[in-house]
Every structure is written in C-alpha cells, then in structure tokens.
Design an enzyme around this catalytic site. Structure first.
Site, PDB file in Angstrom:
ATOM      1  N   ASP A 155       0.840  -1.194   0.000  1.00 39.33           N
ATOM      2  CA  ASP A 155       0.000   0.000   0.000  1.00 39.33           C
ATOM      3  C   ASP A 155       0.877   1.248   0.000  1.00 39.33           C
ATOM      4  O   ASP A 155       1.899   1.308   0.691  1.00 39.33           O
ATOM      5  CB  ASP A 155      -0.896  -0.017   1.241  1.00 39.33           C
ATOM      6  CG  ASP A 155      -1.936   1.082   1.200  1.00 39.33           C
ATOM      7  OD1 ASP A 155      -2.722   1.115   0.239  1.00 39.33           O
ATOM      8  OD2 ASP A 155      -1.966   1.908   2.137  1.00 39.33           O
ATOM      9  N   GLU A 182       0.811  -0.649  -5.110  1.00 38.16           N
ATOM     10  CA  GLU A 182      -0.287   0.328  -5.138  1.00 38.16           C
ATOM     11  C   GLU A 182       0.329   1.667  -5.503  1.00 38.16           C
ATOM     12  O   GLU A 182       0.873   2.362  -4.651  1.00 38.16           O
ATOM     13  CB  GLU A 182      -0.988   0.364  -3.781  1.00 38.16           C
ATOM     14  CG  GLU A 182      -2.245   1.235  -3.764  1.00 38.16           C
ATOM     15  CD  GLU A 182      -1.961   2.684  -3.423  1.00 38.16           C
ATOM     16  OE1 GLU A 182      -2.010   3.529  -4.351  1.00 38.16           O
ATOM     17  OE2 GLU A 182      -1.687   2.978  -2.248  1.00 38.16           O
ATOM     18  N   ASP A 205     -11.192   1.709  -1.118  1.00 37.47           N
ATOM     19  CA  ASP A 205     -11.321   3.156  -0.891  1.00 37.47           C
ATOM     20  C   ASP A 205     -12.319   3.812  -1.845  1.00 37.47           C
ATOM     21  O   ASP A 205     -12.663   4.976  -1.667  1.00 37.47           O
ATOM     22  CB  ASP A 205      -9.966   3.847  -1.054  1.00 37.47           C
ATOM     23  CG  ASP A 205      -9.071   3.662   0.151  1.00 37.47           C
ATOM     24  OD1 ASP A 205      -9.596   3.486   1.270  1.00 37.47           O
ATOM     25  OD2 ASP A 205      -7.835   3.695  -0.010  1.00 37.47           O
TER      26      ASP A 205
END
Length: 502
Positions: free
Chosen positions: A298, A345, A398
């Site tokens: 991430d 990501e 998200d």
C-alpha cells in the site's frame, strides 16, 4: 515479478456472514473459497489482517505482524473443545449487513478469554508443545506485542507514550518486573495469536489446495500506538522527549480529499533503517510471507518519496515531499528474500521516479476503471493504455462500489463510459466494468465482491479521510448465488483468465 493472466476477488474476512456479528475464519470463509474455485478465480485479496485499534481500520493496527483476534472463529474453538455450545447462549441480535464493533468486541473478548482458560486447564501435552513452538518461532515480534498489549490494558488503553517513563523508555529492569506481574495477560495475548495463526494457516492451506493464492496487504506505515513503534522508536520520526509523532504521514490534496489525507502515523527514520540494513522491514516481509502468497504494498510511492507533515498540523496541506531510499531498500529485500511476489499500489501523485522504481523490480502497478472516464484518451486508467504487467480493478476498498460510483458520476463520465462501451448492458453497469476489467490486457484483474453482487453505496467499505463508520459492510448468507458464480466463470474463461490445466 510478472504474473500469469488470471483474476480474483477482493473481500476482507470481516465481511463474511456469521452469528457473532463479524466475519471470521470459520465455515463461511471456506464456502467463499469454494465460490472462488467454482467461478475459476485464482486470487483472494484481503486487507491488512492486524489487530485494529480506534476506528477499526485495518491500516491502523497495534502490530504490523500480529493477527486480528476478532477474526478468530468461536465455532472452530468449539470444534477444538476450547468452548462449549452453552458459551454461545444468549448472543445478542447482531445486525447482519454491518459490523457493530462496539457490540462485537466485548463478546468476542469474553469468548476468547474463556477459551484461553480452558486451554490452560485441558490442553494436552502435545497442544502445549505446539503453543510453545509457535511462541518460540514468532518471538521476534510476539514477545513485544504481548507485553505491549498487557501494558496497554494495565494503563486503561492509554497510548504507550503516556505510560510510566520506565516503560516508555523500555528500561530492562522495569520490563522484567512488569512481565512477571502481567504474565497472565501476556499468556492470553500469545494464546490468541496462536489461535489466529492456527485458524488462518488451515484456511490458507485449504485455499492453496483449491488453486487459490492469497494476496495480502502491507501498509507502508504503522500506527503510532503500536508495539512496533514502542519497541523500535529509533526507526520512526518521534519527539525524543515525549515520544509523540514529530513528522506525520499522509498525502497532499488528491481525488479523495481537497485538503489531502493526514493519516497521523509517524514517518520512518530512513537513515537509521538503512544503517540497520532494513532489518525490521525484512522481518516484516518474512512475517507477511508466512501467511500470504502475494503482497500488495500500500502507498508504494512512499518508498521513492513520502509526504511529511509537521506535528500540530490539522490537515495534510502543509507538508513536503522527502526522498526515500527505495532502490536501496528493495535491493536489500531482494538480496535477503529473493524475487518477491509483490503488487505495487501506485495510485496518487506518481512521478517518473516512482515508475522507474516500480519497473526496475518488475512490480505490477494498479489500474482503477472508476478513474478512467473523467478526462481524455491519455488517461492512464483507460484499458488501451495498460501494460500487461499490471493489475486492474473496477474499484478498491477506498472507492465507492461501481453502482454507487455510476449513480453519482457526472454527465461527462457517464457519456464517456457510454461511448466507450456502446451501451449499458441489461445486467447492469457493474457487469460492464467487470467485463472490461477481465477483457483488458492487464495480467491480473481483481473485482470487489460488492461489484459481483451488484450492490450500491450502502456496501461501500471505506470513506478516506472520514475516521468513523468504515470497515463495517458484510454480505448475507446465500448471497453467493450459483448464477453469479456461473456468469463470472464464463467471463473469466472467455477472457483467458481461467486456471490452466495442470
């Protein structure tokens, strides 16, 4: 490393149905893996699996290496003889579509403590040996975590930098004394980690035997109030006097927030980490690879340069970019652990430097279809602009669900989508984007389960920059209908993503 053409589903375990108010590692998890297998999927992607704190965010955990006790299945403990059916009497009427964490947590803790006491009393010598072996193998993080949690309980949940100075500074004599005093609580925290990893390992083995690899999520940052920061303060940017965060992590204003995102985590002292040859990070990757097959990193761009916001700021607007030693870091990781199965990501403010770092180590980047239709043909999220070494999503945890996104999209986005597709199909726009993802040249395609189920805004998992009310969505028993699996299987096979015959 590039991956073969394949696809999978994004779903966090808290979203499973169960009679305990939150998804766990019990029967419904195994049923979900069967659904993956039957629909020709090859991946199950989860969010971070750590023990969550305030706000219940899996990205703000008390440990970067421990497992979330709330995911332990009481029914599996029942099968092991650590709980009895009467322990489940008088369970409240939990909501079936959302997790009510305030309701769930005390009941789960009561059951786990009962199981721990039964283990002490009734476990066989072999079971005790297995527990001891687990504690020895995980001691490099488990000892600090169990002591941290026991001390946290003893201090009524206060953050570690508000404890007695001797504990804040980890003075050896003070820690030795408190370990003796809190040995019951320390045993409990080690026991629940033993049970978490036992249940997770069994579930992962079942998935792997069915041809399903698990994609785990490693947040770049850890929570300030965590065992990691307490045990290793030198590798984080903290105020040396108070232990408070001196430089906070976040991102500047972006798609999700006009004032940026201020996460509050401490940024790393990369100079100190590099002096230690990135030892803590190597251990973190090793721990992660114990229980997942592939790692999604991430906020990958933070390894090339990170947004650092001084203590006291209320938004992320007044931060600055600071260079990070990403190349030296990934080279050290590769030398110690080999070529890593990593997804990057790479969303947000992506520079040529971030792309070069990603491409040097052959990490697939992420493509989000919901971002594709708001601008011009140069938009990197349009499928004809993809490279093969990428993973495409309709949306992520998200984002809104695809139906929720479409219902609130502006006229320009809707028109561009309509022109791109030719029409919106009778099955719904969610299946249009699923089809678009599966048919793209990206090697991997991951679809949130909410999109396969055709759910709207009510099923959204997270609203970035909003602290409460997230991570609650659950699906209901019976939602994984055969016709959904059949439709997904046909599309997966048609687009060359089905498992190859061995």
């Amino acid at each position: 490393m590039p991956f073969p053409r394949s696809s999978g589903i994004l779903l966090h375990p808290t979203s499973f149905p169960s009679r305990f108010g939150i998804g766990d590692l019990g029967l419904e998890a195994y049923r979900f893996i069967d659904f993956l297998k039957e629909s020709h999927q090859q991946y199950w992607q989860v969010l971070p699996l750590g023990p969550t704190g305030y706000g219940n965010s899996p990205y703000m955990c008390y440990s970067a290496m421990a497992g979330n006790p709330l995911l332990i299945s009481p029914e599996k403990l029942l099968e092991e003889g650590l709980l009895a059916e009467e322990d489940f009497a008088n369970l409240p009427g939990f909501p079936v579509e959302k997790v009510n964490f305030e309701q769930v947590v005390p009941i789960k803790i009561r059951l786990l403590k009962k199981a721990c006491e039964n283990f002490k009393t009734n476990a066989t010598p072999i079971q005790h040996k297995e527990f001891e072996g687990f504690c020895d193998s995980k001691a490099y993080w488990l000892d600090n975590y169990a002591l941290f949690m026991a001390l946290k309980d003893a201090n009524n949940g206060a953050s570690w930098n508000a404890w007695e100075p001797a504990f804040v500074k980890r003075e050896p004599e003070a820690l030795a004394q408190v370990e003796s005093r809190l040995k019951v609580d320390i045993f409990y925290y080690k026991f629940i980690q033993f049970q978490f990893f036992r249940q997770w390992s069994n579930l992962k083995n079942y998935a792997n035997m069915r041809g399903i690899d698990i994609i785990g999520d490693i947040p770049i940052y850890v929570a300030h109030d965590s065992a990691d920061v307490w045990a290793h303060p030198d590798i984080f940017c903290l105020d040396e006097e108070t232990g408070e965060v001196a430089q906070m992590a976040g991102v500047p204003p972006d798609y999700f927030s006009a004032t940026g995102q201020l996460w509050g985590n401490p940024v790393y002292n990369w100079e100190q980490l590099q002096k230690q040859d990135f030892k803590w990070w190597v251990q973190r990757f090793e721990a992660m690879l114990d229980y997942v097959d592939i790692i999604r990193i991430d906020h990958f761009r933070g390894f090339e340069a990170y947004w650092s916001v001084p203590k006291g700021e209320e938004t992320a607007m007044n931060g600055q970019w600071v260079e990070a030693p990403g190349d030296a870091f990934f080279e050290a990781i590769r030398q110690k652990l080999g070529k890593l199965p990593v997804l990057a990501e790479d969303l947000g403010v992506i520079t040529p430097g971030v792309e070069a770092l990603r491409d040097k180590y052959e990490f697939p980047g992420m493509k989000i279809l919901q971002f594709a239709f708001g601008s011009d043909p140069a938009n990197p999220f349009l499928p004809f602009n993809y490279s093969r070494n990428a993973v495409v999503y309709t949306g992520t945890h998200d984002n809104d669900t695809t139906i929720g996104w479409f219902n609130t999209a502006n006229d320009n986005e809707k028109q561009n989508l309509w022109l791109y597709l030719g029409c919106i199909s009778p099955e719904g726009v969610h299946w249009d984007l699923i089809r678009l993802a599966l048919s793209s040249i990206a090697n991997q395609a991951i679809i949130p389960l909410q999109d396969i189920l055709g759910l709207g805004n009510e099923a959204r998992m997270n609203f970035p920059s909003i602290a409460e009310g997230n991570w609650e969505w659950r699906y209901q028993t019976g939602a994984l209908r055969d016709e959904l699996g059949d439709r997904l299987k046909v599309l997966t096979k048609l687009n060359g993503r089905a498992p190859q015959a061995q």
